[in-house]
Design a protein around this motif. Structure first.
Motif, PDB file in Angstrom:
ATOM      1  N   ILE A 122       2.005   7.312  -9.738  1.00 40.31           N
ATOM      2  CA  ILE A 122       2.455   7.967  -8.511  1.00 40.31           C
ATOM      3  C   ILE A 122       2.163   7.027  -7.341  1.00 40.31           C
ATOM      4  O   ILE A 122       1.016   6.625  -7.142  1.00 40.31           O
ATOM      5  CB  ILE A 122       1.716   9.306  -8.292  1.00 40.31           C
ATOM      6  CG1 ILE A 122       1.869  10.208  -9.527  1.00 40.31           C
ATOM      7  CG2 ILE A 122       2.221  10.013  -7.045  1.00 40.31           C
ATOM      8  CD1 ILE A 122       1.031  11.460  -9.478  1.00 40.31           C
ATOM      9  N   CYS A 123       3.160   6.671  -6.591  1.00 41.06           N
ATOM     10  CA  CYS A 123       2.952   5.774  -5.463  1.00 41.06           C
ATOM     11  C   CYS A 123       2.192   6.503  -4.351  1.00 41.06           C
ATOM     12  O   CYS A 123       2.157   7.740  -4.317  1.00 41.06           O
ATOM     13  CB  CYS A 123       4.283   5.223  -4.956  1.00 41.06           C
ATOM     14  SG  CYS A 123       5.209   6.372  -3.921  1.00 41.06           S
TER      15      CYS A 123
ATOM     16  N   SER B 129       4.733   0.761  -7.936  1.00 40.13           N
ATOM     17  CA  SER B 129       4.946  -0.348  -6.995  1.00 40.13           C
ATOM     18  C   SER B 129       5.924  -1.370  -7.560  1.00 40.13           C
ATOM     19  O   SER B 129       6.725  -1.955  -6.822  1.00 40.13           O
ATOM     20  CB  SER B 129       3.610  -1.025  -6.688  1.00 40.13           C
ATOM     21  OG  SER B 129       2.734  -0.141  -6.031  1.00 40.13           O
ATOM     22  N   ALA B 130       5.860  -1.608  -8.880  1.00 44.59           N
ATOM     23  CA  ALA B 130       6.765  -2.567  -9.513  1.00 44.59           C
ATOM     24  C   ALA B 130       8.213  -2.118  -9.400  1.00 44.59           C
ATOM     25  O   ALA B 130       9.130  -2.945  -9.285  1.00 44.59           O
ATOM     26  CB  ALA B 130       6.384  -2.752 -10.980  1.00 44.59           C
TER      27      ALA B 130
ATOM     28  N   ASP C  61      -6.686  -5.498  -8.196  1.00 45.96           N
ATOM     29  CA  ASP C  61      -5.728  -4.728  -8.992  1.00 45.96           C
ATOM     30  C   ASP C  61      -4.638  -4.155  -8.105  1.00 45.96           C
ATOM     31  O   ASP C  61      -4.806  -3.987  -6.899  1.00 45.96           O
ATOM     32  CB  ASP C  61      -6.420  -3.636  -9.822  1.00 45.96           C
ATOM     33  CG  ASP C  61      -6.863  -2.456  -8.977  1.00 45.96           C
ATOM     34  OD1 ASP C  61      -7.027  -2.637  -7.767  1.00 45.96           O
ATOM     35  OD2 ASP C  61      -7.064  -1.363  -9.540  1.00 45.96           O
ATOM     36  N   ALA C  62      -3.502  -3.887  -8.731  1.00 42.54           N
ATOM     37  CA  ALA C  62      -2.335  -3.399  -7.994  1.00 42.54           C
ATOM     38  C   ALA C  62      -2.484  -1.918  -7.695  1.00 42.54           C
ATOM     39  O   ALA C  62      -3.108  -1.163  -8.446  1.00 42.54           O
ATOM     40  CB  ALA C  62      -1.065  -3.653  -8.798  1.00 42.54           C
ATOM     41  N   VAL C  63      -1.892  -1.480  -6.600  1.00 40.94           N
ATOM     42  CA  VAL C  63      -1.895  -0.075  -6.198  1.00 40.94           C
ATOM     43  C   VAL C  63      -0.739   0.626  -6.909  1.00 40.94           C
ATOM     44  O   VAL C  63       0.418   0.281  -6.708  1.00 40.94           O
ATOM     45  CB  VAL C  63      -1.731   0.054  -4.672  1.00 40.94           C
ATOM     46  CG1 VAL C  63      -1.677   1.525  -4.267  1.00 40.94           C
ATOM     47  CG2 VAL C  63      -2.865  -0.671  -3.956  1.00 40.94           C
ATOM     48  N   ALA C  64      -1.082   1.600  -7.791  1.00 41.47           N
ATOM     49  CA  ALA C  64      -0.061   2.351  -8.542  1.00 41.47           C
ATOM     50  C   ALA C  64       0.968   1.369  -9.123  1.00 41.47           C
ATOM     51  O   ALA C  64       2.149   1.406  -8.774  1.00 41.47           O
ATOM     52  CB  ALA C  64       0.612   3.390  -7.663  1.00 41.47           C
TER      53      ALA C  64
ATOM     54  N   PRO D 206       1.531  -4.497  -3.713  1.00 47.02           N
ATOM     55  CA  PRO D 206       0.314  -4.236  -2.936  1.00 47.02           C
ATOM     56  C   PRO D 206      -0.907  -4.224  -3.856  1.00 47.02           C
ATOM     57  O   PRO D 206      -0.862  -3.639  -4.943  1.00 47.02           O
ATOM     58  CB  PRO D 206       0.567  -2.847  -2.346  1.00 47.02           C
ATOM     59  CG  PRO D 206       1.479  -2.186  -3.333  1.00 47.02           C
ATOM     60  CD  PRO D 206       2.337  -3.285  -3.921  1.00 47.02           C
ATOM     61  N   VAL D 207      -1.989  -4.861  -3.448  1.00 49.81           N
ATOM     62  CA  VAL D 207      -3.196  -4.908  -4.269  1.00 49.81           C
ATOM     63  C   VAL D 207      -4.412  -4.520  -3.436  1.00 49.81           C
ATOM     64  O   VAL D 207      -4.403  -4.618  -2.210  1.00 49.81           O
ATOM     65  CB  VAL D 207      -3.431  -6.306  -4.881  1.00 49.81           C
ATOM     66  CG1 VAL D 207      -2.300  -6.692  -5.813  1.00 49.81           C
ATOM     67  CG2 VAL D 207      -3.636  -7.370  -3.803  1.00 49.81           C
TER      68      VAL D 207
END
Length: 420
Positions: free
Chosen positions: A40-41, A13-14, A6-9, A135-136
């Motif tokens: 929140i990043c 991130s997108a 899964d993606a981080v935040a 980032p994942v």
């Protein structure tokens, strides 16, 4: 072996993918109508910005730390999600997309080819970053629940650098002992509170419980979770996702509405969304639920809903729009400050199995809907639309900090200038 990627935040991130200037800056993303902080990043997390707080409450804190604020850009997120899932799918036999930023992987034929799961996880991370700039985190486990726990460790626990593997007893005990019981997939805060009253505080504490006792005290789902935490696979996903039995489109407005034309336009836009989703899963409906409402905090709160019975089953946008025009007077009321409206399709049936009515004319224009969908699929959403959809734009969500829709609108394509 299973994995969860899964993606981080993801939303935050997108926002950084097509804007390198903010990649090293704190970024937060707001919910519908710029209401609350929803993403929140990692850089912004260091500033202790609270999640799901109303924006107006943290506005000064964000400004103080020069945090980049963005409205939810759903078109961009959906497209980047598709790209990320396509990249991830190359690394496994079977993939199950769990949410917009989470994907379970199942390895069977791949397993003999993988010598080191840690290296394989980092290969997935590097490939996703190279091709999508997202980032994942990657977690591996012998069951889906252990994979989810490993993913939690990869992103939240010290000693892991984006990849965690539970492939032996030592790793299982180490990670579960460091996890709060509330962080287990499917437990949640309410159930965790009850478990802690029984002195079940960590994931390892829950893993040591008797599944039959957990079933008696709580439910079969928690009993299966206990089995999964001990390496016994109980959870499976369907090869083919089941069609939805109901389809809704609802949304609150960016500002209160009193104009009947604006409210009617909003309802028609919602009905076209419902009709498109029906056609996408090849379903029809004979019953439409329509509703409008003011804010419940208004002095004289107003809410009205009705069910419209269609003469024949349909997924035609024009038929739905005509239905709204026919009953709109029953929904609208003067001097009401409308806050929300929506349309729902009830009691869905398959398009494949339909009995025509000899005495009721069928008003569905199948060829027109196919043309509408094909044009919009090729050139972008709402390239072709009903005239009644375009009567007003005042009903749209409030998105004051909206970033460009880089991948879905020609005018928003990134531009590169070369000075020779």
């Amino acid at each position: 072996m299973y994995a969860l990627v899964d993606a981080v935040a993801f939303y935050a991130s997108a926002e950084k993918v097509f804007d390198p200037a903010i990649r090293s800056k704190p970024v937060v993303v707001l919910t519908n109508n710029d209401g609350c902080v929803c993403a929140i990043c990692p850089i912004a997390r260091r500033l202790n910005i609270p999640k799901f707080q109303p924006y107006f409450k943290v506005k000064h804190l964000l400004a103080k730390h020069k945090v980049i604020v963005r409205s939810s850009n759903y078109e961009l997120y959906a497209d980047l999600s598709d790209r990320m899932m396509n990249v991830i799918s190359r690394f496994c036999d079977k993939q199950y997309i769990y949410s917009i930023d989470e994907s379970f992987l199942h390895f069977t034929g791949f397993t003999p080819l993988i010598n080191d799961w840690h290296q394989y996880g980092h290969l997935i991370r590097r490939t996703v970053w190279r091709e999508t700039k997202l980032p994942v985190g990657v977690g591996f486990g012998s069951t889906p629940t252990l994979a989810k726990a490993a993913n939690h460790a990869a992103k939240k626990l010290k000693g892991f650098n984006g990849v965690a593997v539970i492939d032996n007893e030592q790793a299982r005990l180490r990670i579960l002992a460091a996890m709060d019981v509330a962080d287990i997939w499917g437990v949640g805060k309410r159930l965790a509170k009850k478990l802690k009253q029984l002195h079940i505080n960590s994931a390892l504490d829950l893993a040591k419980q008797d599944p039959l006792q957990m079933k008696r005290l709580f439910n079969v789902v928690l009993a299966r979770t206990v089995d999964e935490l001990n390496g016994r696979t109980c959870l499976e996903w369907d090869e083919v996702r089941q069609d939805k039995r109901e389809i809704f489109s609802t949304r609150s407005f960016g500002e209160r509405l009193t104009d009947p034309t604006v409210l009617k336009t909003a309802l028609i836009n919602h009905c076209t969304i419902v009709a498109r989703k029906l056609r996408l899963q090849r379903s029809l409906t004979k019953r439409l639920l329509l509703f409008v409402a003011s804010s419940p905090h208004e002095l004289n709160a107003y809410k009205k809903s009705l069910v419209y019975e269609l003469p024949t089953s349909s997924a035609d946008s024009c038929v739905f729009a005509n239905a709204i025009s026919e009953v709109f007077a029953q929904l609208y009321q003067q001097n009401v400050r409308f806050y929300k409206c929506g349309v729902g399709a009830l009691e869905l049936s398959s398009q494949q199995f339909q009995q025509s009515d000899l005495f009721t004319p069928n008003k569905n224009n199948i060829k027109l809907m196919k043309c509408l969908d094909s044009v919009n699929a090729r050139y972008g959403s709402n390239t072709l639309a009903l005239a009644s959809q375009q009567q007003s734009q005042a009903w749209h969500m409030k998105r004051e900090f909206l970033s460009p829709q880089y991948t879905t609108r020609w005018l928003h394509l990134p531009k590169i200038s070369c000075n020779l």
